[in-house]
Design a protein around this motif. Structure first.
Motif, PDB file in Angstrom:
ATOM      1  N   ARG A 167     -45.173 -29.673  48.878  1.00  0.00           N
ATOM      2  CA  ARG A 167     -44.919 -29.969  49.313  1.00  0.00           C
ATOM      3  C   ARG A 167     -44.113 -29.877  47.662  1.00  0.00           C
ATOM      4  NH1 ARG A 167     -40.873 -31.524  51.404  1.00  0.00           N
ATOM      5  NH2 ARG A 167     -40.355 -33.678  51.665  1.00  0.00           N
ATOM      6  N   ILE A 168     -44.080 -29.206  46.917  1.00  0.00           N
ATOM      7  CA  ILE A 168     -43.676 -29.307  45.937  1.00  0.00           C
ATOM      8  C   ILE A 168     -42.268 -28.156  45.413  1.00  0.00           C
ATOM      9  CG2 ILE A 168     -44.926 -27.315  44.356  1.00  0.00           C
ATOM     10  CD1 ILE A 168     -44.159 -30.414  42.834  1.00  0.00           C
ATOM     11  N   GLU A 169     -42.794 -26.927  46.412  1.00  0.00           N
ATOM     12  CA  GLU A 169     -40.783 -26.112  46.107  1.00  0.00           C
ATOM     13  C   GLU A 169     -39.600 -26.933  47.323  1.00  0.00           C
ATOM     14  OE1 GLU A 169     -40.976 -23.960  44.460  1.00  0.00           O
ATOM     15  OE2 GLU A 169     -42.981 -23.206  44.250  1.00  0.00           O
ATOM     16  N   ASP A 170     -39.771 -27.833  47.794  1.00  0.00           N
ATOM     17  CA  ASP A 170     -38.827 -28.359  48.495  1.00  0.00           C
ATOM     18  C   ASP A 170     -38.496 -29.205  47.291  1.00  0.00           C
ATOM     19  OD1 ASP A 170     -37.567 -29.460  49.965  1.00  0.00           O
ATOM     20  OD2 ASP A 170     -38.649 -31.090  51.010  1.00  0.00           O
ATOM     21  N   LEU A 171     -39.737 -30.627  46.933  1.00  0.00           N
ATOM     22  CA  LEU A 171     -38.975 -31.262  45.923  1.00  0.00           C
ATOM     23  C   LEU A 171     -38.317 -30.748  44.509  1.00  0.00           C
ATOM     24  CD1 LEU A 171     -42.694 -33.248  45.544  1.00  0.00           C
ATOM     25  CD2 LEU A 171     -40.654 -33.886  46.880  1.00  0.00           C
ATOM     26  N   HIS A 172     -38.984 -29.558  44.004  1.00  0.00           N
ATOM     27  CA  HIS A 172     -38.087 -29.337  43.657  1.00  0.00           C
ATOM     28  C   HIS A 172     -37.144 -28.350  44.325  1.00  0.00           C
ATOM     29  CE1 HIS A 172     -37.233 -26.290  39.539  1.00  0.00           C
ATOM     30  NE2 HIS A 172     -37.543 -25.156  40.588  1.00  0.00           N
ATOM     31  N   ALA A 173     -36.758 -27.999  45.267  1.00  0.00           N
ATOM     32  CA  ALA A 173     -35.405 -27.888  45.108  1.00  0.00           C
ATOM     33  C   ALA A 173     -34.492 -28.821  45.653  1.00  0.00           C
ATOM     34  CB  ALA A 173     -35.648 -26.756  46.186  1.00  0.00           C
ATOM     35  N   GLN A 174     -34.282 -29.993  45.728  1.00  0.00           N
ATOM     36  CA  GLN A 174     -34.490 -31.082  46.294  1.00  0.00           C
ATOM     37  C   GLN A 174     -33.540 -31.914  44.135  1.00  0.00           C
ATOM     38  OE1 GLN A 174     -34.815 -34.277  48.907  1.00  0.00           O
ATOM     39  NE2 GLN A 174     -36.638 -33.111  49.400  1.00  0.00           N
ATOM     40  N   ASN A 175     -34.070 -31.352  43.483  1.00  0.00           N
ATOM     41  CA  ASN A 175     -34.172 -31.452  41.747  1.00  0.00           C
ATOM     42  C   ASN A 175     -34.845 -32.853  41.719  1.00  0.00           C
ATOM     43  OD1 ASN A 175     -32.576 -30.729  39.448  1.00  0.00           O
ATOM     44  ND2 ASN A 175     -30.664 -32.487  40.771  1.00  0.00           N
ATOM     45  N   ILE A 176     -35.822 -33.195  41.787  1.00  0.00           N
ATOM     46  CA  ILE A 176     -36.459 -34.331  41.510  1.00  0.00           C
ATOM     47  C   ILE A 176     -37.859 -34.034  40.556  1.00  0.00           C
ATOM     48  CG2 ILE A 176     -38.331 -35.628  42.990  1.00  0.00           C
ATOM     49  CD1 ILE A 176     -37.334 -35.295  45.466  1.00  0.00           C
ATOM     50  N   LYS A 177     -37.989 -34.512  39.727  1.00  0.00           N
ATOM     51  CA  LYS A 177     -38.912 -34.614  38.969  1.00  0.00           C
ATOM     52  C   LYS A 177     -39.936 -35.787  38.688  1.00  0.00           C
ATOM     53  CE  LYS A 177     -39.015 -34.900  33.871  1.00  0.00           C
ATOM     54  NZ  LYS A 177     -38.893 -35.678  32.525  1.00  0.00           N
ATOM     55  N   LEU A 178     -41.100 -35.197  38.550  1.00  0.00           N
ATOM     56  CA  LEU A 178     -42.557 -35.330  38.946  1.00  0.00           C
ATOM     57  C   LEU A 178     -43.294 -35.335  37.529  1.00  0.00           C
ATOM     58  CD1 LEU A 178     -43.950 -36.290  41.469  1.00  0.00           C
ATOM     59  CD2 LEU A 178     -45.477 -34.195  40.947  1.00  0.00           C
ATOM     60  N   LYS A 179     -43.311 -37.293  37.452  1.00  0.00           N
ATOM     61  CA  LYS A 179     -44.238 -37.519  36.265  1.00  0.00           C
ATOM     62  C   LYS A 179     -45.334 -38.226  36.645  1.00  0.00           C
ATOM     63  CE  LYS A 179     -43.963 -39.653  31.872  1.00  0.00           C
ATOM     64  NZ  LYS A 179     -44.549 -38.576  31.296  1.00  0.00           N
ATOM     65  N   ILE A 180     -46.350 -37.577  35.495  1.00  0.00           N
ATOM     66  CA  ILE A 180     -48.169 -38.221  36.205  1.00  0.00           C
ATOM     67  C   ILE A 180     -47.855 -39.288  34.942  1.00  0.00           C
ATOM     68  CG2 ILE A 180     -50.688 -38.218  36.246  1.00  0.00           C
ATOM     69  CD1 ILE A 180     -48.458 -36.749  38.889  1.00  0.00           C
ATOM     70  N   ILE A 181     -48.392 -41.036  35.379  1.00  0.00           N
ATOM     71  CA  ILE A 181     -48.908 -41.422  33.937  1.00  0.00           C
ATOM     72  C   ILE A 181     -50.422 -42.199  35.422  1.00  0.00           C
ATOM     73  CG2 ILE A 181     -46.124 -42.810  33.626  1.00  0.00           C
ATOM     74  CD1 ILE A 181     -47.146 -45.325  36.069  1.00  0.00           C
ATOM     75  N   GLY A 182     -51.013 -42.241  33.946  1.00  0.00           N
ATOM     76  CA  GLY A 182     -52.837 -42.492  33.792  1.00  0.00           C
ATOM     77  C   GLY A 182     -52.872 -41.603  33.434  1.00  0.00           C
ATOM     78  N   ILE A 183     -55.032 -41.360  33.848  1.00  0.00           N
ATOM     79  CA  ILE A 183     -55.586 -40.175  32.767  1.00  0.00           C
ATOM     80  C   ILE A 183     -55.716 -39.639  34.158  1.00  0.00           C
ATOM     81  CG2 ILE A 183     -57.903 -40.187  31.865  1.00  0.00           C
ATOM     82  CD1 ILE A 183     -57.246 -43.106  31.262  1.00  0.00           C
ATOM     83  N   LYS A 184     -55.317 -38.194  33.941  1.00  0.00           N
ATOM     84  CA  LYS A 184     -55.712 -36.758  34.639  1.00  0.00           C
ATOM     85  C   LYS A 184     -57.100 -36.587  34.346  1.00  0.00           C
ATOM     86  CE  LYS A 184     -50.678 -35.251  34.036  1.00  0.00           C
ATOM     87  NZ  LYS A 184     -50.126 -35.560  32.972  1.00  0.00           N
ATOM     88  N   ASN A 185     -57.855 -37.397  35.117  1.00  0.00           N
ATOM     89  CA  ASN A 185     -59.482 -36.808  34.647  1.00  0.00           C
ATOM     90  C   ASN A 185     -59.354 -37.060  36.246  1.00  0.00           C
ATOM     91  OD1 ASN A 185     -61.981 -36.734  33.364  1.00  0.00           O
ATOM     92  ND2 ASN A 185     -62.635 -38.949  34.361  1.00  0.00           N
ATOM     93  N   PHE A 186     -59.582 -35.749  36.530  1.00  0.00           N
ATOM     94  CA  PHE A 186     -60.214 -35.369  38.384  1.00  0.00           C
ATOM     95  C   PHE A 186     -60.626 -33.768  38.052  1.00  0.00           C
ATOM     96  CE2 PHE A 186     -55.995 -37.471  38.279  1.00  0.00           C
ATOM     97  CZ  PHE A 186     -56.192 -38.400  38.947  1.00  0.00           C
TER      98      PHE A 186
END
Length: 224
Positions: free
Chosen positions: A82-101
């Motif tokens: 879905r990231i390409e579609d989200l990008h096409a819809q002009n949606i910005k994605l931000k992660i809050i929290g600790i990226k420990n995956f």
């Protein structure tokens, strides 16, 4: 009517819905993702600028390993597809929290944030491995490390939500009336709605009903 710029949601009840309807907590998490997609579409339609979703808390690591792994695989698949579609819809994605995956998920999260960093129609903040107490303590440590004076302004600048307006509205589904270590600082003056429905059963009509109620509330901020 009250302006509405930022909605935060605690998406509670996936596991309980899954057990009730499919005899599987994981089935509930998958169904909950469908609700996420519907709410994102409606948020854009309503011209709301920020949507923060509590996806995985620092306490959720206590859950069975199989369930945790399934949740992260579900997130990976969602971003890949879905990231390409989200990008096409002009949606910005931000992660809050600790990226420990896992290495793969960390790489995918980083790519998704970078890919969508300049988009402006809607900013979706995913709270992943997030706990407000951890965030607050970390901010205080950074202030001390950088020898800054402890003021409200300085403190806010060291939170992970820097440059994000505080939520106007918090919705928690699942018939549970608590904040569960979510945005404790940022929710100080938010209007809070506790919804009985489990997250997979929550729909656009429910969302709009809450928004309508929110807009009619007299917000005093300590005044009269």
């Amino acid at each position: 009517m009250n302006p509405l710029k930022h909605v935060a949601i605690i998406m509670d009840g996936n596991g309980r819905w899954g057990i009730k309807h499919k005899n599987s907590r994981n089935a509930g998490h998958k169904a909950g993702l469908n609700t996420v997609e519907k709410i994102i579409k409606e948020t854009i339609k309503k011209k709301i600028s920020f949507l923060t979703l509590y996806v995985f808390s620092t306490e959720n690591w206590k859950r069975p390993k199989e369930e945790v792994n399934y949740l992260f695989k579900l997130l990976e698949n969602f971003l890949i597809s879905r990231i390409e579609d989200l990008h096409a819809q002009n949606i910005k994605l931000k992660i809050i929290g600790i990226k420990n995956f896992s290495k793969n998920l960390n790489k995918l999260l980083k790519y998704s944030e970078k890919k969508t960093s300049k988009n402006t129609s809607l900013q979706i903040n995913l709270a992943l491995n997030y706990g407000s107490k951890t965030e607050i303590l970390h901010a205080l440590k950074l202030i001390s490390k950088n020898k800054k004076k402890i003021t409200e302004k300085n403190f806010i600048n060291y939170l992970q939500t820097k440059n994000i307006p505080d939520p106007d509205l918090l919705i928690r589904t699942g018939n549970t009336n608590r904040l569960s270590n979510f945005l404790l600082w940022q929710l100080a003056y938010s209007e809070i709605f506790f919804e009985k429905k489990l997250w997979p059963a929550f729909n656009v009509k429910d969302y709009n009903k809450i928004i309508k109620k929110y807009k009619k509330i007299k917000r005093n901020y300590g005044n009269i």
